[in-house]
Motif scaffolding. Sequence first.
Motif, short mmCIF file in Angstrom:
data_model
loop_
_atom_site.label_atom_id
_atom_site.label_comp_id
_atom_site.label_asym_id
_atom_site.label_seq_id
_atom_site.Cartn_x
_atom_site.Cartn_y
_atom_site.Cartn_z
N MET A 25 0.85 -1.19 0.00
CA MET A 25 0.00 0.00 0.00
C MET A 25 0.89 1.25 0.00
SD MET A 25 -3.26 0.31 -0.11
CE MET A 25 -4.19 -1.02 0.62
N PRO A 26 0.70 2.14 -0.97
CA PRO A 26 1.58 3.31 -0.98
C PRO A 26 1.35 4.21 0.23
CG PRO A 26 -0.14 3.53 -2.63
CD PRO A 26 -0.31 2.18 -2.02
N TRP A 29 0.53 11.00 1.56
CA TRP A 29 1.37 12.20 1.59
C TRP A 29 1.51 12.69 3.03
CZ3 TRP A 29 -0.41 16.79 3.54
CH2 TRP A 29 -1.79 16.96 3.62
N VAL A 62 10.27 38.06 -2.00
CA VAL A 62 10.34 36.76 -2.67
C VAL A 62 11.60 36.00 -2.23
CG1 VAL A 62 10.59 35.58 -4.90
CG2 VAL A 62 8.97 37.47 -4.67
N MET B 1 -5.25 -8.87 -3.90
CA MET B 1 -5.78 -7.61 -3.34
C MET B 1 -7.31 -7.57 -3.49
SD MET B 1 -4.58 -3.75 -4.30
CE MET B 1 -3.05 -3.60 -3.44
N GLU B 5 -9.23 -3.03 -0.94
CA GLU B 5 -7.81 -2.67 -0.87
C GLU B 5 -7.38 -1.95 -2.14
OE1 GLU B 5 -5.78 -6.05 2.05
OE2 GLU B 5 -6.11 -6.50 -0.07
N GLU B 8 -8.57 1.55 -2.01
CA GLU B 8 -7.73 2.31 -1.10
C GLU B 8 -6.38 2.63 -1.75
OE1 GLU B 8 -8.23 3.82 1.58
OE2 GLU B 8 -6.24 4.11 2.46
N PHE B 9 -5.84 1.64 -2.45
CA PHE B 9 -4.56 1.81 -3.16
C PHE B 9 -4.67 2.98 -4.14
CE2 PHE B 9 -1.38 1.02 -6.34
CZ PHE B 9 -0.36 0.35 -5.71
N ARG B 11 -6.89 5.38 -4.18
CA ARG B 11 -7.16 6.65 -3.49
C ARG B 11 -5.86 7.28 -2.99
NH1 ARG B 11 -7.35 8.92 1.13
NH2 ARG B 11 -6.66 7.06 2.26
N ARG B 12 -5.03 6.43 -2.39
CA ARG B 12 -3.75 6.93 -1.86
C ARG B 12 -2.86 7.45 -2.98
NH1 ARG B 12 -1.43 3.53 3.19
NH2 ARG B 12 -3.30 3.52 4.44
N ARG B 16 -1.58 11.31 -3.45
CA ARG B 16 -0.14 11.60 -3.51
C ARG B 16 0.22 12.33 -4.79
NH1 ARG B 16 3.76 6.65 -1.82
NH2 ARG B 16 5.09 7.59 -3.37
N MET B 27 6.64 25.10 -7.21
CA MET B 27 8.06 25.30 -7.52
C MET B 27 8.22 26.11 -8.81
SD MET B 27 9.81 21.70 -6.45
CE MET B 27 11.34 21.99 -7.29
N LEU B 30 7.48 29.65 -7.95
CA LEU B 30 8.55 30.21 -7.12
C LEU B 30 9.79 30.52 -7.98
CD1 LEU B 30 9.58 30.88 -4.20
CD2 LEU B 30 10.52 28.58 -4.15
N PHE B 31 10.21 29.57 -8.80
CA PHE B 31 11.40 29.78 -9.62
C PHE B 31 11.18 30.92 -10.63
CE2 PHE B 31 12.82 25.12 -8.87
CZ PHE B 31 13.37 25.50 -7.66
N ALA B 33 9.22 33.53 -10.09
CA ALA B 33 9.29 34.76 -9.28
C ALA B 33 10.74 35.09 -8.93
CB ALA B 33 8.46 34.60 -8.01
N ILE B 34 11.53 34.08 -8.56
CA ILE B 34 12.95 34.32 -8.21
C ILE B 34 13.69 34.87 -9.43
CG2 ILE B 34 15.14 33.17 -7.60
CD1 ILE B 34 13.47 31.17 -5.94
#
Lengths: 316, 42
Positions: A25-26, A29, A62, B1, B5, B8-9, B11-12, B16, B27, B30-31, B33-34
Amino acid sequence: MNTAPTAAETLEQEALVATPVPARMPAEWRDFFALTKPKVMRLVVFTALCGLLAAPGSIHPVIGFTAILCITLAAGGAGALNMWWEADIDAKMKRTQGRPLPQGKVQPTDARDFGLLLSGMSVMVMGLAVHWLAAGFLAFSIFFYVVIYTMWLKPRTPQNIVIGGAAGAFPPLIGWIAVTGEITWMPVLLFAIIFMWTPPHFWALALWAKPDYAAANLPMMPNVAGETSTRRQSLAYSVLLLPLSVTPWLIGGTGAIYGISALVLSSIFLALTVPVGLRSSVEGDKMKPEKKLFAFSILYLFVLFGALVVDRMVLA
Amino acid sequence: MTPEEEQEFKRRRKSRNLVLGLVLLGMVVLFYAITIVRIGAQ
């Protein structure tokens, strides 16, 4: 010699091929987020931000935001690497049993790679976008926390958190350098204040979590030198913290807002450490003075650094 | 499985991927803007 498989072997091989390997199962986050030690990170971010805001000079919002983000990511990366290295120890302690690695929610290699990625990225971006001196100190603070403290000192000496406390003292120094690009007495003093604050703060916790550390076989000061010695040493550090915290004001680095705040806060800190330093615990002790000191020590750092920023804003 | 399961797999994995996507987007912003700030400073 007949090497042809028998019917039973063929069936067995087919079954092996047909049976799917149970997929792991991963991790969610949230589990990766938990690896960054968010509670510890709050204090790191706050002190770094205060160092950045209190430093003389100006920084583009920034770039300032990027500097704080890099310090945050570095702290998170170092936290993940710490959890990866200490997974077996964490499994033995009540306080840390619920962490993602002992719970089997995250694979150790994933935690290690996640920590290395965050650490590497934070140093690179700090160097490229903010300042290479700040990036150098950031890299050193990660190395200090992960290698010097976690891998080397923590399992070997009861002085582990005294020296390891330096890792937690780096954020305001790095925040300051991100603005000024140089080291002066003021950021070094801020570093020294957190360094001196760490032993009484951490030993207050270690005193009531003594059985936990003993179970994990970690040589914390109360378990090695005994409670009395730990209590006396906590008191000594608190006595030294009082004049040290006022020094930025005495050398003209801050105004009276910070100076008076430091004097009052450090006096309360010392007043709370005195009963901890002079008493002995009894069987079934609730350890109230130690818990009170630990809670106030967190508030102490927040208010002290907050006062530093307010002082700077008023002076500016 | 089991189907539960597997659900759920997925969904996770989806959550992620969503968070990773948002981090990458952040990112990029941000990059950008920088870069603008750095070019502006020169």
